[in-house]
Design an enzyme around this catalytic site. Structure first.
Site: not given
Ligand code: FKS
Ligand code: ZN
Length: 341
Positions: A159, A195, A197
């Site tokens: 990210h 991933d 995300h």
């Molecule tokens: C949950 C809200 C989550 C942030 C999510 C971040 C994901 C990070 C990721 C990484 F690989 F970068 F670690 N908000 N209610 O898994 O993509």
């Molecule tokens: Zn993630």
């Protein structure tokens, strides 16, 4: 396979992230890497070695030098104001507001970030620079002829963009590794981001370039973080047009849909004919993941690794997300085992 690892990841240990309207314990915690390390050992996946030191040059080849300097100083500036808890931003420059770096630390945190889930702690800088060294050490080993490397680091990186942090990420380890490969002899590098995300940072870093192909399978940004990038119609820009492939999937997607998307991505990577593939390896696609809504099972990760290895190109796996702490080790080592067989 060779794993690159350092205990320095422990130096980054945030207290909390803003979630569900309250400050909750960070999902992105040291135990994740401990579990992955234990699983790599147990699966006898090969040697585990410490990273070499590459300094700031490979980092500044990807990130804005002013952002890198900010990260280096952020904790010191924050602590100088008498704060003892983690540094977190609270507001952002949205539509119509000006993009000028403030003088005061709270404003700088806002300027260089995009969410309130990514705390900076006393040890964050040390942890993230070691993480970058781990990724670059992996890249250097590929250039020296190794075919299969695992960069085991945290916090994650995908990210993080050229000049902002967020989504638990500060330095984009996969992008830094890809750029290092290109700067040291490679002509084309593909980054395959599995991933859960979308890797908004990685996409944005290479969006206008055709020497890096970015392919990502992720939860649809209409439903899921990071919300504002990762749609299927983002193909790349200028010379990079055609070198960005997003494969968003709806919540509750399981192996059927996920592996169908992998086939699409696989075909595009093969057509690109890269010298190396960097895999942003997150296992938060797992059915038991506490913050995600895909339904892959532990055995699916064996098939994932095996299909990725079918690309027939030297591979650098870089650890990203995965928050089901009890299963993250098995799921990651299954990908690596699947790729080894
Ligand atoms: C949950 C809200 C989550 C942030 C999510 C971040 C994901 C990070 C990721 C990484 F690989 F970068 F670690 N908000 N209610 O898994 O993509
Ligand atoms: Zn993630």
């Amino acid at each position: 396979m060779l794993t690159i690892y350092s205990d320095d990841h422990r130096l980054h240990h945030g207290k909390g992230e803003l979630n569900d309207g309250e400050l909750q314990p960070c999902y992105e915690c040291p135990e994740r890497a401990d579990q992955v390390l234990a699983a790599v050992r147990q699966a006898r996946l090969g040697d585990i070695v410490a990273p070499d030191e590459f300094g700031l040059e490979p980092i500044k080849a990807v990130h804005d030098p002013r952002y890198v300097d900010f990260l280096q100083q952020a904790w010191e500036l924050w602590a100088a104001e008498g704060r003892t808890s983690d540094a977190l931003p609270l507001n952002w420059a949205v539509r119509g507001m000006r993009q000028l770096e403030p003088d005061y630390i709270d404003g700088k945190l806002s300027y260089y970030s995009f969410d309130a889930g990514t705390p900076i702690t006393a040890g964050t800088w040390a942890a993230v620079t070691t993480g970058a060294n781990i990724a670059v050490t992996g890249a250097a080993r590929l250039l020296a002829g190794d075919e299969f490397i695992f960069a085991l680091s945290r916090p994650p990186g995908h990210h993080a963009a050229r000049d902002y942090f967020g989504g638990y990420c500060f330095l984009n380890n996969a992008a830094i590794a890809a750029q290092y490969l290109l700067d040291n002899g490679a002509s084309r590098v593909a980054i395959l981001d599995v991933d859960y995300h979308h890797g908004n940072g990685t996409q944005s870093i290479f969006y206008e370039r055709n020497d890096v192909l970015f392919v990502s399978i992720h939860a649809d940004p209409r439903q899921e973080f990071p919300y504002f990038l990762g749609h299927a119609d983002e193909h790349g820009k200028g010379p990079g047009d055609g070198y960005n492939l997003n494969l968003p999937l709806p919540w509750q997607s399981g192996a059927d849909r996920w592996f169908a998307a992998l086939e699409t991505g696989h075909a595009r990577v093969r057509e690109f004919a890269p010298d190396y593939v960097v895999v942003s390896l997150g296992v938060d696609t797992y059915i038991g993941d506490p913050i995600s809504q895909f339904c892959l099972e532990s055995d699916d990760y064996l098939a994932m690794g095996s299909r990725i290895a079918d690309l027939g190109v030297p591979l650098l796996f870089v650890l990203e997300g995965g928050y089901a702490v009890a299963d993250v080790g098995t799921n990651v080592s299954n990908v690596l085992l699947g790729a080894t067989r």
